[in-house]
Write a protein that holds these residues in place. Sequence first.
Motif, short mmCIF file in Angstrom:
data_model
loop_
_atom_site.label_atom_id
_atom_site.label_comp_id
_atom_site.label_asym_id
_atom_site.label_seq_id
_atom_site.Cartn_x
_atom_site.Cartn_y
_atom_site.Cartn_z
N TYR A 349 0.83 -1.21 0.00
CA TYR A 349 0.00 0.00 0.00
C TYR A 349 0.87 1.26 0.00
O TYR A 349 0.58 2.23 -0.70
CB TYR A 349 -0.91 -0.01 1.24
CG TYR A 349 -1.87 1.15 1.28
CD1 TYR A 349 -3.03 1.13 0.52
CD2 TYR A 349 -1.58 2.27 2.07
CE1 TYR A 349 -3.91 2.20 0.55
CE2 TYR A 349 -2.45 3.34 2.10
CZ TYR A 349 -3.61 3.31 1.34
OH TYR A 349 -4.46 4.39 1.36
N ALA A 350 1.95 1.20 0.75
CA ALA A 350 2.75 2.41 0.97
C ALA A 350 3.68 2.75 -0.20
O ALA A 350 4.24 3.85 -0.24
CB ALA A 350 3.58 2.25 2.25
N ASN A 351 3.84 1.84 -1.14
CA ASN A 351 4.79 2.09 -2.24
C ASN A 351 4.08 2.30 -3.57
O ASN A 351 4.60 1.92 -4.62
CB ASN A 351 5.77 0.92 -2.36
CG ASN A 351 6.80 0.95 -1.25
OD1 ASN A 351 7.81 1.64 -1.35
ND2 ASN A 351 6.53 0.23 -0.18
N ARG A 352 2.88 2.89 -3.50
CA ARG A 352 2.18 3.13 -4.76
C ARG A 352 2.61 4.47 -5.34
O ARG A 352 2.76 5.45 -4.60
CB ARG A 352 0.66 3.11 -4.55
CG ARG A 352 0.13 1.70 -4.32
CD ARG A 352 -1.27 1.74 -3.81
NE ARG A 352 -1.35 2.65 -2.68
CZ ARG A 352 -2.40 3.44 -2.43
NH1 ARG A 352 -3.43 3.41 -3.23
NH2 ARG A 352 -2.40 4.24 -1.39
N GLU A 353 2.81 4.50 -6.64
CA GLU A 353 3.16 5.73 -7.33
C GLU A 353 1.93 6.22 -8.08
O GLU A 353 1.02 5.45 -8.30
CB GLU A 353 4.28 5.44 -8.34
CG GLU A 353 5.55 6.21 -8.06
CD GLU A 353 6.64 5.89 -9.06
OE1 GLU A 353 6.32 5.57 -10.21
OE2 GLU A 353 7.82 5.95 -8.67
N GLU A 354 1.93 7.41 -8.52
CA GLU A 354 0.87 8.01 -9.33
C GLU A 354 -0.35 8.39 -8.51
O GLU A 354 -0.58 7.88 -7.43
CB GLU A 354 0.43 7.07 -10.48
CG GLU A 354 1.54 6.84 -11.47
CD GLU A 354 1.34 5.56 -12.26
OE1 GLU A 354 0.65 5.63 -13.30
OE2 GLU A 354 1.85 4.52 -11.87
#
Lengths: 354, 76
Positions: A349-354
């Motif tokens: 969840y914490a490493n989503r981009e955009e």
Amino acid sequence: MKKGASVSWFSPVIMITGLVAGVLGALLVKWGNPANMGICVACFVRDIAGGIGLHSAAVVQYIRPEIIGFVLGAFLSAGFTNEFKAQGGSSPVLRFLLGALMMIGALMFLGCPLRMVLRLAGGDLNAVLGLAGFIAGIAIGVVFLKSGFVLSRAYPLARINGWVMPLAMVGLLALVMVKPGFIFFSKQGPGSQHAALLVSLGVGLLVGVLAQRSRFCFAAGVRDKILLNNSHLLVGFVLVFIAALLANVALKQFHLGFANQPVAHTSHVWNFLGLLLVGLSAVLLGGCPLRQLILTGEGNTDSGITFLGMLAGAGFAHNFLLASSPKGPTLNGQIAVIAGIIFCLIIGYANREE
Amino acid sequence: MIREIDCRGLACPLPVLRTKKVLDQIETGTICAIVDNPAAKENVIRLAAFMGCEISLKEKESNWYLTITKTKGVQA
């Protein structure tokens, strides 16, 4: 349609890799490795952790030459085909943690995805639960990929960076050959059962070369089917099973059932959840335990860190009594697997981009 | 100006996903995916071939530049 670029959907090298890994996985049992454990990346990295004293579980200590062979086979293959490239720097601490969690999940089930397939091919029906969990974990990982999950970019590094882990493998090979007093060798249990050193090393090198050429990966086989409806790696996965099944039947190593399977337990929920953690962490890492070793040989230091995380995870798994035994899972292991799944969900969840 | 998708340093399967996302967005046109490892190169080529696009490949300083042309009527 294509100019200067051709890649077939139908990949003979993947099929050969699957067939060779399946047959040799069965033969290694005949040659001395533990039952249904001709090859297991997780178990063998765990045995190495024991061999170099990172844990003190006396029955699982042996520097497994197969693991050394996977890395060095990929290293040689990548070198000869000009594909060796030192790179790294992609979220190293997260990768270390994910590697450790992947190991803790595998040691709950008692096997990596490759051993899961070999266990199925030996008639161990507990591995069906493992397979279901592995697919479920990958499906969860795919949700994160679709919502923009990314571990930060890797960058090119000086060549020496990529050499470190392959050289460490040469060091391990020296240790298992010279047998200095500070190296541990199991006198009984799975760690004491092994094929001749050169046989194990040879198989490791061969599979390492083939897996490097084919980009073989158990997690990607399932992932790409779900994500892209692309089956080309899944074919290899299925061929490991078919080849090992036929070889096991021929070698009289096939015993169908749930109970009394070698180095396995019958706790269905925890077999499922253990490999769910493996599938999920493998998707977040970009490859299964075997693929991490192959990429390590190609000079990828992010996979090298993952490998070190797996080694540390194996140490924790036995020191903190997280690893299962044929008697079943431990309470500590159950807590660790649930915590591991929660950690993976947070990382996803914490490493989503955009 | 051809739209570039820089996939260098990205782990599997992100090069394919990022290229696919852009190809899905455009109706027709040419894009250039830049990858830095052979597995990603093969996977992006496989994707483009699957989508019926034209591909041309150029290698420069250990990176591959995959020029992909989507024409009308091809499957997305």
